[in-house]
Design a protein around this motif. Structure first.
Motif, PDB file in Angstrom:
ATOM      1  N   GLY A   1     -18.776 -74.786  41.039  1.00 61.31           N
ATOM      2  CA  GLY A   1     -18.881 -73.782  42.088  1.00 61.31           C
ATOM      3  C   GLY A   1     -17.571 -73.133  42.479  1.00 61.31           C
ATOM      4  O   GLY A   1     -17.503 -72.415  43.466  1.00 61.31           O
TER       5      GLY A   1
ATOM      6  N   VAL B   1     -23.132 -71.977  52.477  1.00 60.74           N
ATOM      7  CA  VAL B   1     -22.405 -71.605  51.268  1.00 60.74           C
ATOM      8  C   VAL B   1     -21.875 -70.196  51.447  1.00 60.74           C
ATOM      9  O   VAL B   1     -22.279 -69.479  52.358  1.00 60.74           O
ATOM     10  CB  VAL B   1     -23.288 -71.670  50.000  1.00 60.74           C
ATOM     11  CG1 VAL B   1     -23.898 -73.050  49.848  1.00 60.74           C
ATOM     12  CG2 VAL B   1     -24.344 -70.587  50.005  1.00 60.74           C
TER      13      VAL B   1
ATOM     14  N   SER C   1     -22.534 -68.910  43.222  1.00 64.10           N
ATOM     15  CA  SER C   1     -22.450 -70.165  42.476  1.00 64.10           C
ATOM     16  C   SER C   1     -22.844 -71.350  43.341  1.00 64.10           C
ATOM     17  O   SER C   1     -23.603 -72.217  42.934  1.00 64.10           O
ATOM     18  CB  SER C   1     -21.015 -70.399  42.008  1.00 64.10           C
ATOM     19  OG  SER C   1     -20.582 -69.342  41.206  1.00 64.10           O
ATOM     20  N   ARG C   2     -22.291 -71.366  44.545  1.00 66.19           N
ATOM     21  CA  ARG C   2     -22.587 -72.460  45.458  1.00 66.19           C
ATOM     22  C   ARG C   2     -24.062 -72.442  45.867  1.00 66.19           C
ATOM     23  O   ARG C   2     -24.679 -73.490  46.041  1.00 66.19           O
ATOM     24  CB  ARG C   2     -21.716 -72.358  46.718  1.00 66.19           C
ATOM     25  CG  ARG C   2     -20.238 -72.541  46.472  1.00 66.19           C
ATOM     26  CD  ARG C   2     -19.884 -73.983  46.293  1.00 66.19           C
ATOM     27  NE  ARG C   2     -18.446 -74.171  46.204  1.00 66.19           N
ATOM     28  CZ  ARG C   2     -17.852 -75.340  46.095  1.00 66.19           C
ATOM     29  NH1 ARG C   2     -18.556 -76.449  46.095  1.00 66.19           N
ATOM     30  NH2 ARG C   2     -16.549 -75.436  45.999  1.00 66.19           N
TER      31      ARG C   2
ATOM     32  N   TRP D   1     -26.737 -75.367  45.339  1.00 66.60           N
ATOM     33  CA  TRP D   1     -27.540 -75.848  46.470  1.00 66.60           C
ATOM     34  C   TRP D   1     -29.015 -75.830  46.083  1.00 66.60           C
ATOM     35  O   TRP D   1     -29.742 -76.809  46.311  1.00 66.60           O
ATOM     36  CB  TRP D   1     -27.297 -74.989  47.704  1.00 66.60           C
ATOM     37  CG  TRP D   1     -27.801 -75.611  48.989  1.00 66.60           C
ATOM     38  CD1 TRP D   1     -27.062 -76.309  49.900  1.00 66.60           C
ATOM     39  CD2 TRP D   1     -29.134 -75.575  49.515  1.00 66.60           C
ATOM     40  NE1 TRP D   1     -27.866 -76.719  50.945  1.00 66.60           N
ATOM     41  CE2 TRP D   1     -29.133 -76.287  50.738  1.00 66.60           C
ATOM     42  CE3 TRP D   1     -30.346 -75.030  49.074  1.00 66.60           C
ATOM     43  CZ2 TRP D   1     -30.279 -76.462  51.523  1.00 66.60           C
ATOM     44  CZ3 TRP D   1     -31.492 -75.204  49.858  1.00 66.60           C
ATOM     45  CH2 TRP D   1     -31.447 -75.911  51.060  1.00 66.60           C
TER      46      TRP D   1
END
Lengths: 218, 218
Positions: free
Chosen positions: A156, B186, B190-191, B195
């Motif tokens: 991430g 987030v 990406s995060r 998640w």
DNA sequence: CTCGACTCCACCCAGAGGGGTGAGGCACGG
DNA sequence: CCGTGCCTCACCCCTCTGGGTGGAGTCGAG
């Protein structure tokens, strides 16, 4: 009496690669596999810290090992020939800066010297092939650097964060991203993350039991 | 003689939500759970297609069900009050356009009417609470729409692709993304993908056995 | 009535990301 | 020698993303 060596990196494939390399030297080294977020919870003579995705300037991973009372000596195991990275690591107090270009027996010899109290810097120039290494995505055709960058994407991280992590320039990172995406057939970060998740590029968190630190298994 | 109903959506939580709702009507409906990428491989009276992440204009998921010889009738189950979506679906040949605001018994009654050969459009205005629904991320405080958008992000779709999938405007999508990211903590895609992966928002692919299509289990 | 939640949408702006091009150095194999 | 692969980096350009602001409508609870 074999030297007790902890292999330290967040990717199981990576430490497995080292462990298999040392397999024919079990009379000289006894191997324990750990990931970088684990605490060494039993005495080891040497912690061998593989820098894959961990070669930041501030030596965070190394510092933790240096401060661990169970660890007698810490060695960095890397493919980097970057002189400044090496100097910083030595300043932190590591006992060895060992190249992934060492053969298995040369690596074991180096570890034995370290165990005897010497500070070892292996001076292999980039003329030898990369021996000491395996990495996630290797079978899929990714180079070590591409894989490293993709692993960090899969964690991430932004490009800027990857810059910090790897001490490369943003332009190098972008180059690796481009070549990497081409190889794995994605064209966006989201897709790259998903590819990484599906191909074992997430951090390996479940490796060794840590009876005395309840939260670190999450 | 209960009506045999296949519940069709890619998210296990979603079809489980419907199934549990119908639990007290087993003398009237017999429920089979499927995901949207499965083929109905045994005769059912009605396929109830839940539009979560699947409410595209061209009715792709619905078309496949309509063409399936094992499926007698197809109903769309949705929270959307969008008239044009409804009209396109009806033009495709569905037998029912049923609101998620119907109570369980009203839903079953509607299914019975459909089974008898009527075309049923439930005309519930948005004055009733959302009954027929569960979705991934609900327990984490995401609204249905936020969850839908996040599921599509977790599938690796770009915003433009999500626009197509949901028939909302790019600005609405961005609004949902913003509110969603705030809720899950987030700040990058990406995060968000990670998640979603960790919270069960990937497509559920392993649900029912499909003995006659070897590749579709991947 | 007000307020908060939800849905839906608009517009502004900055920077993150990704496509391209090119270059230098090194090693290796033909 | 050349070509290829790997590592590293630069520069150009454009799109995608995500932060912000604001607004409208509906509903339910106080």
């Amino acid at each position: 009496m074999p030297i007790r060596v902890a292999l330290v990196n967040d990717y199981e494939v990576v430490v497995h690669g080292i462990a298999s390399m040392l397999r024919s030297h079990t009379h000289r080294v006894e191997v324990v596999e750990l990931n970088a977020s684990s605490h060494v919870a039993e005495p080891v003579d040497i912690a061998l810290f593989d820098t894959f995705t961990q070669s930041r300037d501030d030596g965070t991973g190394v510092v933790r090992l240096l401060e661990n009372p169970y660890v007698d000596k810490v060695c960095v195991y890397t493919w980097s020939t970057d002189r400044s990275l090496r100097e910083s690591a030595l300043r932190l107090g590591i006992a060895g800066y060992l190249s992934k270009r060492l053969s298995a027996s040369d690596l074991v010899s180096a570890l034995e010297q370290v165990h005897k109290g010497e500070v070892v810097v292996s001076d292999e120039p980039a003329r030898l092939p990369l021996i000491g290494g395996d990495w996630p995505g290797r079978e899929e055709g990714l180079t070590a650097r591409e894989a490293e960058v993709l692993c960090l994407i899969t964690q991430g991280l932004t490009n800027a964060q990857i810059v910090e992590r790897t001490s490369l320039s943003i332009n190098s990172i972008k180059s690796y991203i481009r070549s990497c995406y081409r190889k794995i057939g994605v064209d966006s970060r989201s897709r790259a993350v998903l590819w990484g998740v599906e191909h074992g590029m997430q951090l390996d968190r479940v490796r060794v039991s840590e009876p005395d630190i309840p939260g670190s298994r999450d």
